[in-house]
Design a protein around this motif. Structure first.
Motif, PDB file in Angstrom:
ATOM      1  N   THR A  41     -44.585 -53.139  -6.890  1.00 38.90           N
ATOM      2  CA  THR A  41     -44.631 -52.866  -5.442  1.00 38.90           C
ATOM      3  C   THR A  41     -43.618 -51.762  -5.122  1.00 38.90           C
ATOM      4  O   THR A  41     -42.723 -51.485  -5.932  1.00 38.90           O
ATOM      5  CB  THR A  41     -44.253 -54.105  -4.584  1.00 38.90           C
ATOM      6  N   GLY A  42     -43.726 -51.229  -3.924  1.00 38.85           N
ATOM      7  CA  GLY A  42     -42.730 -50.257  -3.455  1.00 38.85           C
ATOM      8  C   GLY A  42     -41.385 -50.937  -3.252  1.00 38.85           C
ATOM      9  O   GLY A  42     -40.329 -50.348  -3.483  1.00 38.85           O
ATOM     10  N   TYR A  43     -41.449 -52.182  -2.804  1.00 39.17           N
ATOM     11  CA  TYR A  43     -40.219 -52.954  -2.625  1.00 39.17           C
ATOM     12  C   TYR A  43     -39.451 -52.996  -3.945  1.00 39.17           C
ATOM     13  O   TYR A  43     -38.244 -52.749  -4.002  1.00 39.17           O
ATOM     14  CB  TYR A  43     -40.583 -54.369  -2.138  1.00 39.17           C
TER      15      TYR A  43
ATOM     16  N   TYR B 125     -39.336 -42.781   9.225  1.00 44.77           N
ATOM     17  CA  TYR B 125     -38.830 -44.142   9.486  1.00 44.77           C
ATOM     18  C   TYR B 125     -39.939 -44.921  10.181  1.00 44.77           C
ATOM     19  O   TYR B 125     -40.463 -44.481  11.209  1.00 44.77           O
ATOM     20  CB  TYR B 125     -37.529 -44.080  10.285  1.00 44.77           C
ATOM     21  N   SER B 126     -40.276 -46.070   9.588  1.00 43.23           N
ATOM     22  CA  SER B 126     -41.536 -46.711   9.947  1.00 43.23           C
ATOM     23  C   SER B 126     -41.510 -47.414  11.297  1.00 43.23           C
ATOM     24  O   SER B 126     -42.563 -47.713  11.839  1.00 43.23           O
ATOM     25  CB  SER B 126     -41.936 -47.703   8.868  1.00 43.23           C
ATOM     26  N   MET B 127     -40.346 -47.702  11.837  1.00 46.91           N
ATOM     27  CA  MET B 127     -40.350 -48.419  13.106  1.00 46.91           C
ATOM     28  C   MET B 127     -40.737 -47.501  14.268  1.00 46.91           C
ATOM     29  O   MET B 127     -41.615 -47.821  15.055  1.00 46.91           O
ATOM     30  CB  MET B 127     -38.980 -49.058  13.367  1.00 46.91           C
TER      31      MET B 127
ATOM     32  N   GLU C 235     -40.539 -41.919   0.455  1.00 48.32           N
ATOM     33  CA  GLU C 235     -41.605 -41.232   1.211  1.00 48.32           C
ATOM     34  C   GLU C 235     -42.795 -42.179   1.439  1.00 48.32           C
ATOM     35  O   GLU C 235     -43.955 -41.739   1.501  1.00 48.32           O
ATOM     36  CB  GLU C 235     -42.056 -39.960   0.461  1.00 48.32           C
ATOM     37  N   ALA C 236     -42.504 -43.471   1.578  1.00 47.91           N
ATOM     38  CA  ALA C 236     -43.573 -44.475   1.732  1.00 47.91           C
ATOM     39  C   ALA C 236     -44.566 -44.101   2.835  1.00 47.91           C
ATOM     40  O   ALA C 236     -45.771 -44.256   2.670  1.00 47.91           O
ATOM     41  CB  ALA C 236     -42.969 -45.848   2.022  1.00 47.91           C
ATOM     42  N   HIS C 237     -44.052 -43.615   3.973  1.00 48.14           N
ATOM     43  CA  HIS C 237     -44.935 -43.383   5.129  1.00 48.14           C
ATOM     44  C   HIS C 237     -45.355 -41.926   5.286  1.00 48.14           C
ATOM     45  O   HIS C 237     -45.908 -41.555   6.315  1.00 48.14           O
ATOM     46  CB  HIS C 237     -44.252 -43.887   6.404  1.00 48.14           C
TER      47      HIS C 237
HETATM   48  C1  PLP Z   1     -39.896 -47.337   3.826  1.00 46.76           C
HETATM   49  C2  PLP Z   1     -40.545 -48.368   2.966  1.00 46.76           C
HETATM   50  N1  PLP Z   1     -40.172 -48.474   1.686  1.00 46.76           N
HETATM   51  C3  PLP Z   1     -40.729 -49.382   0.877  1.00 46.76           C
HETATM   52  C4  PLP Z   1     -41.685 -50.265   1.322  1.00 46.76           C
HETATM   53  C5  PLP Z   1     -42.244 -51.310   0.399  1.00 46.76           C
HETATM   54  O1  PLP Z   1     -43.527 -50.992  -0.012  1.00 46.76           O
HETATM   55  P1  PLP Z   1     -44.499 -52.104  -0.660  1.00 46.76           P
HETATM   56  O2  PLP Z   1     -45.382 -52.590   0.427  1.00 46.76           O
HETATM   57  O3  PLP Z   1     -45.252 -51.350  -1.700  1.00 46.76           O
HETATM   58  O4  PLP Z   1     -43.646 -53.164  -1.248  1.00 46.76           O
HETATM   59  C6  PLP Z   1     -42.116 -50.189   2.643  1.00 46.76           C
HETATM   60  C7  PLP Z   1     -43.148 -51.113   3.118  1.00 46.76           C
HETATM   61  O5  PLP Z   1     -43.379 -51.387   4.229  1.00 46.76           O
HETATM   62  C8  PLP Z   1     -41.513 -49.217   3.491  1.00 46.76           C
HETATM   63  O6  PLP Z   1     -41.871 -49.149   4.774  1.00 46.76           O
END
Ligand code: PLP
Length: 400
Positions: A113-115, A185-187, A212-214
């Protein structure tokens, strides 16, 4: 016995109070059927999806689905192993090749995962005695990576270049330093001033990681993200990303030109001590990433959608997170959690799904209705979305 759950009492109370008002639980929605990247059946009703981060609409792409089915047939449903043991298949390597090509970088490492990508990379490279300098509004996975790595954490005010520079100047000149930034920034959907931030970071001899997730797939000429758009991708040491947004599946990655990067495969615990992604998932990811390299028409349409929605919502009288659209995320600021939940429900009744976000995930204690647009939303759908916002907003009393 001390009940270890007692620490959750305030949250349980807040949730019960909210649900007692009769509002639908905003965190318990079930997608009964998904028809396309932009439409699903929720509570028996056809609903436009405006909160899925499916920016490029790749989830129903014919080639992506065919690649997943083929890999499922040929390689089975799962790897049952870690990347360093029996869990690296041809598909994982192909996915890493696609990423290297996408970013024109030397190394790529795929995580589950990205996390886990943030957790793994940050905790492994920034250890005891090092410093991680991060934006205060960083994603939870970045904070968790810092905690796990034991480095000293230094936070600076959101998107404030001077604050970053001041913090960096106070640190010992010869200490190991990692500056962690996000492209979008996702918020609030706002973009970081990466160019200036990377300049001050490099002046302080810090390494730079950008999540660069978003922005991957959408922002920048080739969809490489905000660092590409601002002409500083070559100065970024590590790019982190996810497959759960523009790529349209699940997984995470890090790409880098660092000459010693491959050693990460042996020392990064969230890479080593977990099972790898199923073959069907990496096959869909690799196919999607390769198609995103040629996605400029979709990128242009997504910008158009973003601009039309932003202007339309502002003209209706909603308060938005940014003055101008900066990404495919448009955040609508709600007066408080209760009205935010009522508005979320009213929108759902109109047949529109958005994300309800609340503290502590949000900055400055805000309640937000986060809208994320998709390249597959037609301009007619965006018009329909605005109509539904207007009706729901008037019904709940958010707009006049
Ligand atoms: C900035 C950012 N980094 C990492 C992640 C984590 O991604 P993933 O859903 O693949 O775990 C997110 C997910 O919302 C995110 O917004």
């Amino acid at each position: 016995m001390t009940d270890l759950f007692s620490k959750f009492d305030p949250l349980i109370q807040q949730r019960e109070t909210l649900l007692a008002t009769g509002v639908t639980d905003p965190y318990n929605l079930v997608m009964e059927k998904v028809i396309s990247p932009t439409v699903a059946i929720c509570n028996g009703r056809e609903t436009i999806l405006l909160g899925t981060y499916n920016y490029m609409g790749m989830t129903f792409d014919e080639d992506v689905i065919a690649a997943g089915k083929d890999a499922l047939d040929k390689f089975g449903s799962g790897t049952t192993g870690s990347r360093v043991l029996n869990g690296t298949y041809q598909g994982h390597k192909e996915c890493e090749e696609a990423l290297k090509e996408f970013y024109a970088m030397d190394h790529a490492m795929v995580f589950s995962t990205g996390y886990q990508a943030n957790l793994g990379i940050i905790s492994t490279i920034a250890g005891k005695g090092d410093y991680v300098i991060l934006d205060i509004d960083s994603h939870a996975s970045i904070y968790d990576g810092c905690k796990m790595g034991d480095a000293e954490i230094v936070a600076f005010r959101h998107n404030d270049v001077d604050a970053l520079e001041k913090r960096l100047k106070r640190l010992p000149a010869d200490a190991g330093k990692l500056v962690v930034l996000e492209g979008v920034y996702s918020m609030l959907g706002d973009v970081a001033p990466l160019k200036e931030m990377i300049r001050v970071s490099k002046e302080a001899s810090a390494m730079v990681l950008v999540d660069e997730a978003h922005s991957m797939g959408f922002i920048g000429e080739n969809g490489r993200g905000v660092a590409e758009a601002q002409g500083v991708l070559d100065d970024v040491d590590f790019v982190i990303g996810t497959f759960s947004k523009s790529v349209g599946t699940v997984g995470g990655f890090c790409v880098s030109n660092h000459p010693k990067f491959e050693i990460m495969r042996l020392v990064c615990r969230p890479y080593v001590f977990t099972a790898s992604l199923p073959p069907s998932v990496v096959a869909t990811a690799a196919t999607s990433i390769r198609k995103l390299m040629h996605g400029s028409n979709k990128r242009a349409h997504l910008w158009e959608n973003s601009k039309v929605l932003h202007k339309g919502l502002r003209d209706l009288g909603f308060q938005l997170g940014t003055d101008e659209p900066q990404s495919a995320i448009i955040a609508v600021i709600m007066p408080d959690l209760e009205q935010g939940a009522m508005m979320w429900e009213a929108l759902l009744e109109e047949g529109l799904y958005v994300n309800l976000a609340r503290p502590p995930a949000t900055p400055a204690g805000m309640t937000l209705l986060r809208c994320s647009l998709c390249a597959e939303h037609s301009i007619e759908q965006v018009g329909e979305i605005l109509g539904r916002f207007e009706r729901a907003g008037k019904r709940v009393g958010i707009i006049g």
